[in-house]
Design an enzyme around this catalytic site. Structure first.
Site, mmCIF file in Angstrom:
data_model
loop_
_atom_site.group_PDB
_atom_site.id
_atom_site.type_symbol
_atom_site.label_atom_id
_atom_site.label_comp_id
_atom_site.label_asym_id
_atom_site.label_seq_id
_atom_site.Cartn_x
_atom_site.Cartn_y
_atom_site.Cartn_z
ATOM 1 N N GLU A 93 14.367 9.278 -0.977
ATOM 2 C CA GLU A 93 15.494 8.444 -1.375
ATOM 3 C C GLU A 93 16.965 9.216 -1.175
ATOM 4 O OE1 GLU A 93 13.528 6.168 -5.086
ATOM 5 O OE2 GLU A 93 14.699 7.523 -5.520
ATOM 6 N N CYS A 106 24.495 12.046 -1.122
ATOM 7 C CA CYS A 106 23.387 12.900 -1.746
ATOM 8 C C CYS A 106 22.178 12.749 -0.903
ATOM 9 C CB CYS A 106 23.186 12.770 -3.186
ATOM 10 S SG CYS A 106 21.844 13.779 -3.825
ATOM 11 N N CYS A 113 8.821 17.557 -3.643
ATOM 12 C CA CYS A 113 9.346 18.823 -3.788
ATOM 13 C C CYS A 113 8.081 19.689 -4.315
ATOM 14 C CB CYS A 113 10.465 18.937 -4.852
ATOM 15 S SG CYS A 113 11.192 20.689 -5.018
ATOM 16 N N CYS A 117 9.807 21.772 -10.936
ATOM 17 C CA CYS A 117 10.764 21.895 -12.077
ATOM 18 C C CYS A 117 10.606 20.659 -13.122
ATOM 19 C CB CYS A 117 12.238 21.798 -11.487
ATOM 20 S SG CYS A 117 12.644 23.122 -10.374
ATOM 21 N N CYS A 120 12.394 17.558 -13.732
ATOM 22 C CA CYS A 120 12.946 16.421 -12.576
ATOM 23 C C CYS A 120 11.762 15.680 -11.956
ATOM 24 C CB CYS A 120 13.219 17.639 -11.369
ATOM 25 S SG CYS A 120 13.581 16.846 -9.832
ATOM 26 N N GLY A 163 13.663 17.613 -2.739
ATOM 27 C CA GLY A 163 13.259 18.631 -1.961
ATOM 28 C C GLY A 163 14.129 19.776 -2.291
ATOM 29 N N GLU A 164 13.572 20.960 -1.879
ATOM 30 C CA GLU A 164 14.220 22.469 -2.155
ATOM 31 C C GLU A 164 14.535 22.689 -0.617
ATOM 32 O OE1 GLU A 164 15.969 25.746 -2.081
ATOM 33 O OE2 GLU A 164 15.287 25.060 -4.216
ATOM 34 N N SER A 195 22.148 22.837 -2.200
ATOM 35 C CA SER A 195 21.600 23.257 -3.674
ATOM 36 C C SER A 195 20.318 23.847 -3.633
ATOM 37 C CB SER A 195 21.393 22.013 -4.645
ATOM 38 O OG SER A 195 21.290 22.346 -5.787
ATOM 39 N N SER A 217 20.601 25.812 -8.756
ATOM 40 C CA SER A 217 19.923 25.268 -10.023
ATOM 41 C C SER A 217 19.640 26.138 -10.983
ATOM 42 C CB SER A 217 18.775 24.174 -9.439
ATOM 43 O OG SER A 217 19.247 23.324 -8.766
ATOM 44 N N LEU A 218 20.342 26.374 -11.679
ATOM 45 C CA LEU A 218 20.068 27.820 -12.767
ATOM 46 C C LEU A 218 19.285 27.157 -14.108
ATOM 47 C CD1 LEU A 218 20.480 30.541 -13.301
ATOM 48 C CD2 LEU A 218 22.651 30.190 -14.503
ATOM 49 N N HIS A 219 20.035 26.413 -14.930
ATOM 50 C CA HIS A 219 19.248 25.477 -15.982
ATOM 51 C C HIS A 219 18.887 26.400 -17.075
ATOM 52 C CE1 HIS A 219 19.383 22.500 -13.174
ATOM 53 N NE2 HIS A 219 18.701 22.763 -12.314
ATOM 54 N N ASN A 295 18.610 13.256 -17.415
ATOM 55 C CA ASN A 295 18.503 11.848 -17.030
ATOM 56 C C ASN A 295 16.921 11.788 -17.150
ATOM 57 O OD1 ASN A 295 21.061 10.626 -16.347
ATOM 58 N ND2 ASN A 295 20.970 12.297 -14.816
ATOM 59 N N CYS A 338 21.045 12.166 -11.259
ATOM 60 C CA CYS A 338 20.546 13.483 -10.970
ATOM 61 C C CYS A 338 19.259 13.572 -11.752
ATOM 62 C CB CYS A 338 21.486 14.561 -11.468
ATOM 63 S SG CYS A 338 21.068 16.364 -11.166
#
Length: 357
Positions: A93, A106, A113, A117, A120, A163-164, A195, A217-219, A295, A338
């Site tokens: 997507e 995007c 991925c 995470c 996600c 994906g990464e 990212s 992407s810290l989080h 989300n 996101c």
């Protein structure tokens, strides 16, 4: 039978080499790139400033192939989401996000991925394979063609889809070359963003290879919490990640900044203490923090932090001199927000099967 070369896989340097092997002059590269990326002509027979012999040769040895668009959905806020077929029962997507002063695309770099995470949807789906440069560039061309009729434009491209990106380095780097190339899309380095969740060795290589913007992407502000939310932290903990960020910031001659992404999860990473820890971690770093309201997706038990909690968290960062913004949720009604991108993935990791059991 020899497989034809998909010319969308080739950046300018690779395309010049391709033509040299055919015995053609270097100017053919400029001609072909104009047809593809400026005029959106993909049939060699219609490239009339190429000799008939060259057009026949290209038809024999090369192609300009696109994946199929399965669906295109419009959200109430103007966001557009495409689902694209990637063969072998796999879909990816991509999302277009319009703003008053820009239009951001995007795009995805992998089918699924591998990083898992926990907040996600893509990570929940598992992983199948990397995308080629051609499959990455096709996303941008597909969006351009679809948006052209409505007068919309792509001013920014972000590798924040499925994906990464730093686990698919060469294809992503080559795609960045084309995104920055004036013969292709001609975007400025600040308008293209990669990212990453923190693949440290790749980030060190990227610092020298492509001069694009970086989002991390810290989080979470501590290893203990980040090990849970972003499992790759167990391999590359925050201290190593921040060292790699410092290398990025000091590479090249132009000034650089980093965007740190931080998803806001109720009672998980949104306390005043977390905000203080994050401010301490980023003190003195040329960076901005992007707070992202979580989300939801069906398989997740996480909840989004309240608006008041996010505001208080942001104020703590402000008080410590950390530039901070809160991302507005877009495209949620078509699952384009996101963390919601999922596609359809034939998972090779078997992770999704294990979770269901």
């Amino acid at each position: 039978m020899t497989q034809k070369q998909n010319l969308l896989n080739l950046n300018q340097a690779d395309l010049s080499e391709f033509f040299a092997k055919l015995g053609e002059k270097p100017f053919r590269t400029k001609q072909l790139m104009k047809w593809i990326y400026k005029d959106h002509v993909f049939d060699f027979d219609q490239m009339l400033n190429l000799s008939k012999k060259l057009r026949e040769t290209l038809s024999e040895v090369a192609c300009i192939d696109f994946p199929e668009v399965v669906s295109k959905n419009h959200a109430l806020d103007g966001v557009v989401k495409w689902v694209i077929e990637m063969g072998s029962d796999n879909h990816i997507e991509m999302v277009y996000i319009p703003e008053k002063d820009r239009g951001t695309l995007c795009i995805s770099s992998q089918v699924g991925c591998a990083l898992a995470c926990t907040f996600c949807s893509t990570g929940y789906q598992g992983f199948n394979r990397n995308l080629s440069t051609a499959e990455i560039m096709a996303q941008v061309l597909i969006a351009n063609l679809h948006l052209k009729s409505s007068g919309k434009r792509i001013s920014n491209v972000v590798f924040m889809g499925m994906g990464e990106p730093m686990l698919n380095e060469e294809a992503v780097y080559s795609a960045c070359d084309l995104l920055l190339d004036d013969l292709a899309f001609g975007l400025s380095r600040r308008k293209v963003t990669i990212s990453s969740s923190g693949v440290v060795p790749a980030l060190l290589r990227m610092s020298e290879r492509v001069p694009v913007s970086l989002a991390i992407s810290l989080h979470a502000p501590t290893d203990e919490l980040r090990d849970v939310l972003v499992p790759i932290n167990k391999k590359y903990p925050i201290k190593e990640l921040m060292k790699a960020c410092d290398v990025y910031l000091n590479a090249g001659k132009q000034e650089r900044h980093i965007l740190f992404e931080y998803v806001m999860l109720k009672d998980i990473n949104d306390s005043n203490e977390h905000a203080q820890q994050l401010a301490k971690l980023l003190k003195g770093v040329s960076a901005k923090v992007n707070l992202i309201p979580f989300n939801s997706f069906p398989q997740s038990d996480y909840q989004v932090s309240s608006a008041r909690t996010i505001e208080k968290f942001q104020n703590v960062l402000f008080s410590q001199g950390i530039r901070t913004m809160t991302r507005r949720t877009r495209g949620e009604d078509v699952d384009a927000a996101c963390g919601q991108l999922a596609g359809k993935i034939k998972d090779k990791t078997k992770r999704s099967d294990a979770r269901r059991n």
